[in-house]
Design a protein around this motif. Structure first.
Motif, PDB file in Angstrom:
ATOM      1  N   GLU A   1       1.035  -1.302   0.011  1.00 50.08           N
ATOM      2  CA  GLU A   1      -0.038   0.038  -0.081  1.00 50.08           C
ATOM      3  C   GLU A   1       1.011   1.323   0.029  1.00 50.08           C
ATOM      4  N   LYS A   2       1.932   1.180  -0.595  1.00 50.21           N
ATOM      5  CA  LYS A   2       3.041   2.110  -0.431  1.00 50.21           C
ATOM      6  C   LYS A   2       2.216   3.815  -0.573  1.00 50.21           C
ATOM      7  N   GLY A   3       2.505   4.520  -0.129  1.00 50.21           N
ATOM      8  CA  GLY A   3       2.196   5.938   0.063  1.00 50.21           C
ATOM      9  C   GLY A   3       0.698   6.153  -0.034  1.00 50.21           C
ATOM     10  N   ALA A   4      -0.035   5.082  -0.028  1.00 50.74           N
ATOM     11  CA  ALA A   4      -1.634   5.092  -0.074  1.00 50.74           C
ATOM     12  C   ALA A   4      -2.164   6.059   1.026  1.00 50.74           C
TER      13      ALA A   4
ATOM     14  N   TYR B   1      -7.519  10.059  18.705  1.00 47.66           N
ATOM     15  CA  TYR B   1      -8.513   8.896  18.171  1.00 47.66           C
ATOM     16  C   TYR B   1      -8.155   8.426  16.785  1.00 47.66           C
ATOM     17  N   LEU B   2      -7.879   7.069  16.667  1.00 46.37           N
ATOM     18  CA  LEU B   2      -7.508   6.566  15.469  1.00 46.37           C
ATOM     19  C   LEU B   2      -8.630   5.841  14.734  1.00 46.37           C
ATOM     20  N   GLU B   3      -8.350   6.045  13.531  1.00 44.44           N
ATOM     21  CA  GLU B   3      -9.366   5.439  12.322  1.00 44.44           C
ATOM     22  C   GLU B   3      -9.177   3.578  12.700  1.00 44.44           C
ATOM     23  N   TRP B   4     -10.265   3.057  12.946  1.00 44.70           N
ATOM     24  CA  TRP B   4     -10.101   1.562  13.384  1.00 44.70           C
ATOM     25  C   TRP B   4     -11.303   0.880  12.605  1.00 44.70           C
ATOM     26  N   ASN B   5     -10.782  -0.443  12.611  1.00 48.69           N
ATOM     27  CA  ASN B   5     -11.641  -1.407  11.711  1.00 48.69           C
ATOM     28  C   ASN B   5     -12.397  -0.964  10.437  1.00 48.69           C
ATOM     29  N   THR B   6     -11.595  -0.280  10.040  1.00 49.35           N
ATOM     30  CA  THR B   6     -11.877   0.302   8.395  1.00 49.35           C
ATOM     31  C   THR B   6     -11.131  -0.809   7.422  1.00 49.35           C
ATOM     32  N   GLU B   7     -11.343  -0.334   6.076  1.00 47.86           N
ATOM     33  CA  GLU B   7     -10.408  -0.973   5.124  1.00 47.86           C
ATOM     34  C   GLU B   7      -9.074  -0.981   5.128  1.00 47.86           C
ATOM     35  N   ARG B   8      -8.763   0.206   5.748  1.00 42.79           N
ATOM     36  CA  ARG B   8      -7.251   0.525   5.679  1.00 42.79           C
ATOM     37  C   ARG B   8      -6.516   0.208   6.954  1.00 42.79           C
ATOM     38  N   CYS B   9      -7.342   0.257   8.281  1.00 36.16           N
ATOM     39  CA  CYS B   9      -6.615   0.363   9.299  1.00 36.16           C
ATOM     40  C   CYS B   9      -7.666  -0.684  10.570  1.00 36.16           C
TER      41      CYS B   9
END
Length: 405
Positions: A196-199, A234-242
């Motif tokens: 996912e480099k740079g995504a 707060y961190l993005e969580w349980n998404t497509e990327r994290c």
């Protein structure tokens, strides 16, 4: 002056490139493999930095009694990857001087501290000078040592450039923190370099406020102190990327168990997380009791057990029932912890997982553990209410000192 026998002087500033940085670069990784395959370098050890074979090559180029000097990272003196090189320098060459530049910014764009070893291509003989740089930018001798007195212990061959008495064997009869806890860095919060480099970047995943996407509390080392979490984001969580597309996602259960959390630079600062289940990045280390990971099976844990542990996992799960997290919190925030850490890392500014893992931990009667843990809990309460707790810290320091006598 080059001759058939070599050079009179070899001097240099070699490249500082860590093992992980070499491995993720196709060109540097290929070079790393060629360096190993050449079999020219006996100083290569585990996750060696690129400056290590550079130093050995410089020594190979010397004529008899020739002089070598290179400005290199200070971690040469204490990191595991430098063990074979330290041993070789002290036992096969004459160490003339080590300029200790730790804490002084030599290179404007570098974060690492430096040292300069001065070495003669001759048999070990006599004492070596330890020098330091002063405010007037002049380097002066501060003490002298024999090569034998330079090393703290035979196991890690860490160099002690001070007059302080340090030894990694001082509490050899005790268990270490790694016997009771699984020690881990947190996640690397950016896109996986390979897939996912740079995504996305770390900043793309963090929010100052809670919402449906940024749904987990998140901290970094700059957000914590002794007995305190100072700031929460707060961190993005349980998404497509994290977390699945992170560079280092670790494993989810790591953050859902009671744990100690601590920094990776300078003086050790430790607090506890029993209810918040903070997510954290790699600037924080966590310590989770083995018993609390009993049903978690993955490669990260099995690899850690295989590489770093002298006991079987079932044994450590049983051992971890003998200690309390609040007791360990008091130990690690005590003044004794600074000395224990110095025994492991020498004078380095960095704290590495192996330093934390190898801290000796006494297991006293439950009453003593409870007494230290109770004070630690009261300090946590006072920090929340911004009330002075200095006398409580002194109480813990006294109780802990007795355990290590």
């Amino acid at each position: 002056r080059p001759s058939k026998e070599g050079f009179d002087i070899v001097i240099g500033n070699p490249p500082y490139i860590s093992a992980p940085t070499q491995i993720v670069s196709p060109e540097l990784n290929e070079q790393r493999k060629r360096i190993v395959a050449s079999k020219k370098y006996k100083s290569l050890n585990e996750k060696w930095d690129l400056y290590v074979p550079f130093m050995e090559l410089g020594l190979q180029l010397l004529c008899p009694k020739g002089i070598f000097a290179m400005i290199v990272p200070y971690p040469l003196t204490n990191q595991k990857y430098g063990k074979k090189l330290r041993k070789m320098l002290a036992e096969e060459y004459r160490l003339l001087e080590i300029a200790d530049l730790n804490g002084t910014k030599i290179f404007e764009n570098a974060t690492v501290s430096n040292c300069i070893p001065f070495i003669q291509n001759s048999q070990p003989n006599g004492e070596l000078r330890i020098t330091q740089i002063f405010e007037d930018k002049i380097i002066r001798e501060v003490l002298s040592k024999s090569p034998g007195a330079l090393k703290q212990d035979d196991k890690n061959y860490v160099w002690n450039l001070t007059e302080e008495e340090r030894t990694g064997n001082r509490f050899a009869n005790m268990n270490v923190l790694g016997d009771f806890c699984y020690i881990s860095k947190g996640m690397v919060v950016n896109a996986n370099e390979n897939t996912e480099k740079g995504a996305f970047r770390k900043e793309d995943l963090i929010s100052d406020s809670l919402d449906a996407i940024h749904c987990r509390k998140y901290i970094e080392a700059k957000d914590i102190d002794k007995y305190q979490v100072k700031r929460v984001r707060y961190l993005e969580w349980n998404t497509e990327r994290c977390p699945d597309k992170l560079s280092r996602p670790t494993f989810r259960e790591l953050y859902d168990r009671p744990k100690l959390i601590m920094n990776c630079l300078g003086t050790i600062n430790v607090t506890i997380d029993t209810e918040e289940h903070f997510l954290h990045n790699h600037s924080i280390y966590c310590a989770v009791l083995w018993k609390d990971l009993k049903d978690v099976i993955n490669k990260s844990i099995s690899s850690s057990v295989k590489k770093f542990c002298k006991h079987k996992r079932l044994v450590m799960e049983s051992m971890s029932k003998e200690v309390d997290l609040y007791y360990l919190l008091g130990i690690l925030n005590s003044s004794m912890a600074d000395q224990l850490l110095a025994d492991q890392r020498g004078g380095d500014y960095h704290i590495y997982p192996e330093h934390i893992r190898n801290l000796p931990i006494p297991v006293p009667q439950r009453e003593t553990q409870d007494a230290i843990g109770k004070i630690a809990k009261e300090i946590l309460h006072r920090r929340e209410t911004n009330t002075d707790y200095s006398e409580l810290e002194e109480q813990i320091n006294r109780l802990v000192a007795v355990l290590y006598q």
